[in-house]
Design a protein around this motif. Structure first.
Motif, mmCIF file in Angstrom:
data_model
loop_
_atom_site.group_PDB
_atom_site.id
_atom_site.type_symbol
_atom_site.label_atom_id
_atom_site.label_comp_id
_atom_site.label_asym_id
_atom_site.label_seq_id
_atom_site.Cartn_x
_atom_site.Cartn_y
_atom_site.Cartn_z
ATOM 1 N N GLN B 40 21.751 -11.018 34.035
ATOM 2 C CA GLN B 40 21.513 -12.657 33.977
ATOM 3 C C GLN B 40 21.495 -13.206 35.413
ATOM 4 O OE1 GLN B 40 22.911 -14.419 30.571
ATOM 5 N NE2 GLN B 40 21.598 -16.281 31.240
ATOM 6 N N GLU B 43 24.365 -14.311 38.014
ATOM 7 C CA GLU B 43 25.519 -13.616 37.834
ATOM 8 C C GLU B 43 25.638 -12.374 38.815
ATOM 9 O OE1 GLU B 43 27.906 -14.263 35.225
ATOM 10 O OE2 GLU B 43 26.820 -16.056 34.826
ATOM 11 N N ARG B 90 24.903 -12.475 44.293
ATOM 12 C CA ARG B 90 24.488 -12.674 42.726
ATOM 13 C C ARG B 90 23.046 -12.411 42.491
ATOM 14 N NH1 ARG B 90 28.397 -15.903 40.194
ATOM 15 N NH2 ARG B 90 30.208 -16.177 41.718
ATOM 16 N N SER B 94 16.676 -11.541 36.211
ATOM 17 C CA SER B 94 17.318 -11.039 35.046
ATOM 18 C C SER B 94 16.650 -9.776 34.603
ATOM 19 C CB SER B 94 17.128 -12.118 33.763
ATOM 20 O OG SER B 94 17.991 -13.457 34.219
#
Lengths: 187, 187
Positions: B40, B43, B90, B94
């Motif tokens: 995602q 994340e 991060r 996605s």
């Protein structure tokens, strides 16, 4: 001169004197004058090049004769038409000196011999390949999603010393814009 | 199921039974339903994924909410937000299941342990990284120099079985054209 290669590899894989002597035995040193071709489109790409000094451009010329800059390389960068080099096919691009250049060259045969003789060097090439892949993927995303002004600013931020050295006409051919558009952006 | 990974790696690096047992101890098996997220945006990208079965899309969403497809992955392909995975940052993308998917996952920590325990596996990852880099560079050149129609035809030629499975809307988002434009091209 070879020290530069040793320092460069040593940042990723520590080397003994013997190991570095072995590595350096697989490279040859060449010099090119500004405008000379290291690789010519349509020929085989015999070498992968490590730039000791100077600036190179990797160029794709389309059917209309327009030049597109695929990449630049300066001190401590590696450059070749990698697909042609690694797959032993004829080059679809040319690699040309933008400034007088000193390079270390390794052929695919020597690259393979080196990896067989010193397997830990593959860790170094793997790190370089990952970084090359990450860069290429970021460029794809940036081209898909970002306006020319932002892409110019990203380049300035990522490669400040490169951008200062690259003639504006070539920078425009890298970004895929006209020289005039680039002038407006860089004001 | 693990046989698929063994065959895949074995094409590049021959493996003994013990070596493959070692390799497989670093992977975990996961299943995802269509529309589920493997990674995602925002994340951390914990894993690199080897696709056993199914189809994944790697998506970048721009500031206006528009989805751009950076890549697809199907059986025997590896996929992750590689920059986020390898640099432990991060994720900016996605990774999403387009079809129900079975994957083998390896974390960066396990990847490093595996390379330390079995250095010859780096030769396998190096080959994959080179192929990924060559593909990415060819896509950059194609985007810079080729019209949409030719790019669609190149895709069809290069990945015929992928193109048949990918919904047209996603293919349009990969090529950077509207669904309507793609319909005209594919007639």
């Amino acid at each position: 001169m070879l020290d530069q290669l040793r320092t460069h590899i040593g940042k990723i894989v520590p080397l003994s004197d013997d190991e570095f002597r072995l590595i350096s035995s697989f490279f040859t040193h060449k010099k090119y004058k500004k405008h000379q071709f290291l690789i010519q489109e349509g020929e085989f790409a015999i070498y992968n090049y490590f730039v000791l000094k100077g600036l190179l451009k990797l160029v794709y010329t389309d059917d209309t004769g327009k030049e597109h800059i695929v990449g630049f390389a300066m001190e401590d960068w590696w450059e070749t038409d990698f697909s042609a080099f690694y797959l032993q096919t004829r080059s679809t691009m040319s690699l040309i000196a933008v400034e007088d250049a000193d390079v270390l060259c390794i052929s695919l045969e020597n690259y393979r011999k080196l990896c067989a003789a010193l397997p830990k060097i593959e860790h170094f090439f793997l790190e370089k390949a990952y970084m090359g892949f990450i860069s290429a993927q970021q460029r794809i995303i940036s081209t898909m999603t970002t306006g020319i002004k932002e892409r110019y600013e990203q380049l300035l931020q990522k490669y400040p010393s490169l951008i200062q050295r690259v003639p504006k006409t070539l920078l425009a051919a890298y970004l895929g814009v006209s020289r005039e558009t680039l002038s407006r952006l860089s004001q």
